[in-house]
Motif scaffolding. Structure first.
Motif, PDB file in Angstrom:
ATOM      1  N   ILE A 177      97.210  24.265  85.014  1.00  0.00           N
ATOM      2  CA  ILE A 177      96.094  24.797  84.726  1.00  0.00           C
ATOM      3  C   ILE A 177      96.064  25.424  83.527  1.00  0.00           C
ATOM      4  CG2 ILE A 177      94.744  26.824  85.821  1.00  0.00           C
ATOM      5  CD1 ILE A 177      94.803  24.543  87.820  1.00  0.00           C
ATOM      6  N   ASN A 178      94.884  25.726  82.820  1.00  0.00           N
ATOM      7  CA  ASN A 178      94.709  26.220  81.527  1.00  0.00           C
ATOM      8  C   ASN A 178      94.481  27.719  81.899  1.00  0.00           C
ATOM      9  OD1 ASN A 178      93.727  27.303  79.206  1.00  0.00           O
ATOM     10  ND2 ASN A 178      93.028  25.345  78.558  1.00  0.00           N
ATOM     11  N   LYS A 179      95.774  28.408  81.477  1.00  0.00           N
ATOM     12  CA  LYS A 179      95.726  29.958  81.519  1.00  0.00           C
ATOM     13  C   LYS A 179      94.604  30.562  80.758  1.00  0.00           C
ATOM     14  CE  LYS A 179      98.737  34.067  81.370  1.00  0.00           C
ATOM     15  NZ  LYS A 179     100.071  34.346  81.200  1.00  0.00           N
ATOM     16  N   ASP A 180      94.352  30.027  79.622  1.00  0.00           N
ATOM     17  CA  ASP A 180      93.253  30.817  78.918  1.00  0.00           C
ATOM     18  C   ASP A 180      91.968  30.449  79.394  1.00  0.00           C
ATOM     19  OD1 ASP A 180      94.834  31.562  76.791  1.00  0.00           O
ATOM     20  OD2 ASP A 180      94.800  29.888  75.694  1.00  0.00           O
ATOM     21  N   GLN A 181      91.836  29.347  79.957  1.00  0.00           N
ATOM     22  CA  GLN A 181      90.487  28.979  80.724  1.00  0.00           C
ATOM     23  C   GLN A 181      90.336  29.995  81.720  1.00  0.00           C
ATOM     24  OE1 GLN A 181      90.185  25.105  82.272  1.00  0.00           O
ATOM     25  NE2 GLN A 181      87.783  25.188  82.444  1.00  0.00           N
ATOM     26  N   ILE A 182      91.280  30.150  82.546  1.00  0.00           N
ATOM     27  CA  ILE A 182      91.169  31.142  83.678  1.00  0.00           C
ATOM     28  C   ILE A 182      90.889  32.346  83.036  1.00  0.00           C
ATOM     29  CG2 ILE A 182      92.294  32.181  85.388  1.00  0.00           C
ATOM     30  CD1 ILE A 182      94.167  29.670  85.918  1.00  0.00           C
ATOM     31  N   LYS A 183      91.329  32.909  82.030  1.00  0.00           N
ATOM     32  CA  LYS A 183      91.125  34.225  81.584  1.00  0.00           C
ATOM     33  C   LYS A 183      89.652  34.332  81.175  1.00  0.00           C
ATOM     34  CE  LYS A 183      95.449  35.427  79.336  1.00  0.00           C
ATOM     35  NZ  LYS A 183      96.077  35.693  78.012  1.00  0.00           N
ATOM     36  N   ASP A 184      89.221  33.196  80.502  1.00  0.00           N
ATOM     37  CA  ASP A 184      88.001  33.227  79.789  1.00  0.00           C
ATOM     38  C   ASP A 184      86.930  33.262  80.883  1.00  0.00           C
ATOM     39  OD1 ASP A 184      85.999  33.108  77.856  1.00  0.00           O
ATOM     40  OD2 ASP A 184      85.677  30.868  78.115  1.00  0.00           O
ATOM     41  N   VAL A 185      86.823  32.115  81.722  1.00  0.00           N
ATOM     42  CA  VAL A 185      85.728  31.897  82.796  1.00  0.00           C
ATOM     43  C   VAL A 185      85.876  32.792  83.923  1.00  0.00           C
ATOM     44  CG1 VAL A 185      84.860  30.082  84.420  1.00  0.00           C
ATOM     45  CG2 VAL A 185      85.600  29.418  82.167  1.00  0.00           C
ATOM     46  N   TYR A 186      86.830  32.908  84.468  1.00  0.00           N
ATOM     47  CA  TYR A 186      86.932  33.730  85.645  1.00  0.00           C
ATOM     48  C   TYR A 186      86.792  35.339  85.330  1.00  0.00           C
ATOM     49  CZ  TYR A 186      86.931  29.515  88.318  1.00  0.00           C
ATOM     50  OH  TYR A 186      86.468  28.163  88.673  1.00  0.00           O
ATOM     51  N   GLY A 187      87.499  35.717  84.255  1.00  0.00           N
ATOM     52  CA  GLY A 187      87.403  36.844  83.664  1.00  0.00           C
ATOM     53  C   GLY A 187      85.909  37.492  83.456  1.00  0.00           C
ATOM     54  N   LYS A 188      85.038  36.594  82.817  1.00  0.00           N
ATOM     55  CA  LYS A 188      83.642  36.819  82.641  1.00  0.00           C
ATOM     56  C   LYS A 188      82.850  36.986  83.992  1.00  0.00           C
ATOM     57  CE  LYS A 188      83.467  34.983  77.960  1.00  0.00           C
ATOM     58  NZ  LYS A 188      82.928  33.821  77.102  1.00  0.00           N
ATOM     59  N   LYS A 189      83.471  35.927  84.606  1.00  0.00           N
ATOM     60  CA  LYS A 189      82.482  35.788  86.186  1.00  0.00           C
ATOM     61  C   LYS A 189      82.647  37.060  86.989  1.00  0.00           C
ATOM     62  CE  LYS A 189      82.047  30.959  86.649  1.00  0.00           C
ATOM     63  NZ  LYS A 189      82.057  29.652  87.603  1.00  0.00           N
ATOM     64  N   THR A 190      84.065  37.767  86.904  1.00  0.00           N
ATOM     65  CA  THR A 190      84.528  38.959  87.599  1.00  0.00           C
ATOM     66  C   THR A 190      83.592  40.247  86.893  1.00  0.00           C
ATOM     67  OG1 THR A 190      86.230  37.908  88.488  1.00  0.00           O
ATOM     68  CG2 THR A 190      86.093  40.351  88.585  1.00  0.00           C
ATOM     69  N   ALA A 191      83.525  40.178  85.710  1.00  0.00           N
ATOM     70  CA  ALA A 191      83.094  41.192  84.803  1.00  0.00           C
ATOM     71  C   ALA A 191      81.473  41.255  85.230  1.00  0.00           C
ATOM     72  CB  ALA A 191      83.135  41.057  83.452  1.00  0.00           C
ATOM     73  N   GLY A 192      80.932  40.018  85.329  1.00  0.00           N
ATOM     74  CA  GLY A 192      79.692  40.039  85.824  1.00  0.00           C
ATOM     75  C   GLY A 192      79.149  40.482  87.056  1.00  0.00           C
ATOM     76  N   LEU A 193      79.934  40.051  87.917  1.00  0.00           N
ATOM     77  CA  LEU A 193      80.134  40.730  89.267  1.00  0.00           C
ATOM     78  C   LEU A 193      79.874  42.070  89.354  1.00  0.00           C
ATOM     79  CD1 LEU A 193      80.048  40.412  92.464  1.00  0.00           C
ATOM     80  CD2 LEU A 193      82.535  40.359  91.978  1.00  0.00           C
ATOM     81  N   PHE A 194      80.848  42.777  88.576  1.00  0.00           N
ATOM     82  CA  PHE A 194      81.083  44.258  88.618  1.00  0.00           C
ATOM     83  C   PHE A 194      79.844  44.841  87.913  1.00  0.00           C
ATOM     84  CE2 PHE A 194      85.592  43.723  89.530  1.00  0.00           C
ATOM     85  CZ  PHE A 194      85.731  44.474  90.876  1.00  0.00           C
ATOM     86  N   LYS A 195      79.367  44.138  86.780  1.00  0.00           N
ATOM     87  CA  LYS A 195      77.937  44.552  86.182  1.00  0.00           C
ATOM     88  C   LYS A 195      77.066  44.483  87.075  1.00  0.00           C
ATOM     89  CE  LYS A 195      79.887  46.220  82.730  1.00  0.00           C
ATOM     90  NZ  LYS A 195      79.836  47.895  82.660  1.00  0.00           N
ATOM     91  N   ALA A 196      76.739  43.536  87.969  1.00  0.00           N
ATOM     92  CA  ALA A 196      75.724  43.271  89.155  1.00  0.00           C
ATOM     93  C   ALA A 196      75.806  44.564  89.915  1.00  0.00           C
ATOM     94  CB  ALA A 196      75.567  42.046  89.558  1.00  0.00           C
ATOM     95  N   VAL A 197      77.111  44.909  90.352  1.00  0.00           N
ATOM     96  CA  VAL A 197      77.066  45.841  91.305  1.00  0.00           C
ATOM     97  C   VAL A 197      76.883  47.187  90.754  1.00  0.00           C
ATOM     98  CG1 VAL A 197      78.924  47.247  92.945  1.00  0.00           C
ATOM     99  CG2 VAL A 197      78.909  44.560  92.641  1.00  0.00           C
ATOM    100  N   GLU A 198      77.250  47.366  89.715  1.00  0.00           N
ATOM    101  CA  GLU A 198      76.703  48.733  88.719  1.00  0.00           C
ATOM    102  C   GLU A 198      75.411  48.868  88.834  1.00  0.00           C
ATOM    103  OE1 GLU A 198      78.744  50.223  85.118  1.00  0.00           O
ATOM    104  OE2 GLU A 198      77.275  48.767  84.514  1.00  0.00           O
ATOM    105  N   ALA A 199      74.679  47.703  88.236  1.00  0.00           N
ATOM    106  CA  ALA A 199      73.317  47.878  88.161  1.00  0.00           C
ATOM    107  C   ALA A 199      72.376  48.053  89.413  1.00  0.00           C
ATOM    108  CB  ALA A 199      72.700  46.563  87.622  1.00  0.00           C
ATOM    109  N   TYR A 200      73.132  47.566  90.709  1.00  0.00           N
ATOM    110  CA  TYR A 200      72.366  47.761  91.779  1.00  0.00           C
ATOM    111  C   TYR A 200      72.635  49.249  92.120  1.00  0.00           C
ATOM    112  CZ  TYR A 200      71.945  47.905  97.007  1.00  0.00           C
ATOM    113  OH  TYR A 200      71.433  47.943  98.274  1.00  0.00           O
ATOM    114  N   PHE A 201      73.665  49.946  92.085  1.00  0.00           N
ATOM    115  CA  PHE A 201      74.024  51.538  92.339  1.00  0.00           C
ATOM    116  C   PHE A 201      73.159  52.346  91.514  1.00  0.00           C
ATOM    117  CE2 PHE A 201      77.535  49.739  95.281  1.00  0.00           C
ATOM    118  CZ  PHE A 201      77.013  50.314  96.393  1.00  0.00           C
ATOM    119  N   LEU A 202      73.002  51.766  90.041  1.00  0.00           N
ATOM    120  CA  LEU A 202      72.501  52.684  89.381  1.00  0.00           C
ATOM    121  C   LEU A 202      70.894  52.947  89.546  1.00  0.00           C
ATOM    122  CD1 LEU A 202      74.239  51.949  85.937  1.00  0.00           C
ATOM    123  CD2 LEU A 202      74.464  54.103  87.326  1.00  0.00           C
ATOM    124  N   ALA A 203      70.404  51.585  90.140  1.00  0.00           N
ATOM    125  CA  ALA A 203      68.944  51.609  90.310  1.00  0.00           C
ATOM    126  C   ALA A 203      68.716  52.106  91.983  1.00  0.00           C
ATOM    127  CB  ALA A 203      68.685  50.163  90.416  1.00  0.00           C
TER     128      ALA A 203
END
Length: 159
Positions: free
Chosen positions: A129-155
């Motif tokens: 498994i490519n460790k850098d790909q995991i960091k890049d792809v899934y790190g960004k997806k999780t960051a996006g998830l938390f930003k969506a949760v944040e936006a929901y609660f701020l709204a």
């Protein structure tokens, strides 16, 4: 079997207890509401919501990942820690036995919270498994998830 461990931190402008409740305890009702373009449904298919519970998340059509099954490993509401293992999904099924995610929600110095996450990938046999790909792809997806949760609660601050 190889093991890959990654650590991430995600800053979220939501109090730790509220973020923990949304991400860990109310995931089945909140995530499909917050991210309907990504998550079709989330449901408990075995158990009562505590350790040992199996949850199935079905993703919207057209995504690389169509479903995932998670097993809750531990929930500590007092210390705001939560861990689960991804035990089945339609990606990496030939390369990864499971992925365990450990989360700790703490107060950020400027307000809001930080989710500290350790992800441990258990690789089958001699699969790679490519460790850098995991960091890049899934790190960004999780960051996006938390930003969506944040936006929901701020709204919706009263939720």
């Amino acid at each position: 079997m190889g093991v890959i461990t990654l650590e991430n931190e995600f800053a979220v402008a939501v109090a730790p207890a509220k973020l923990f409740k949304a991400y860990c305890l109310e995931i089945d009702t909140l995530l499909p509401k917050i991210l309907p373009e990504h998550i079709k449904s989330s449901e408990i298919i075995e158990g009562n919501g505590g350790p040992g519970t199996i949850r199935k998340i079905t993703f919207a059509e057209g995504k690389d990942l169509s479903y995932a099954k998670q097993k809750i490993e531990a929930i500590d509401e007092e210390n705001l820690t939560y861990s689960f293992s991804l035990i089945e999904a339609n990606v990496w099924k030939d390369a990864v036995e499971k992925v365990t995610y450990e989360h700790k929600f703490v107060a950020a110095p400027e307000g809001g919270s930080i989710c500290k996450r350790t992800s441990t990938y258990y690789i089958k046999g001699d699969a790679e498994i490519n460790k850098d790909q995991i960091k890049d792809v899934y790190g960004k997806k999780t960051a996006g998830l938390f930003k969506a949760v944040e936006a929901y609660f701020l709204a919706n601050p009263d939720v």
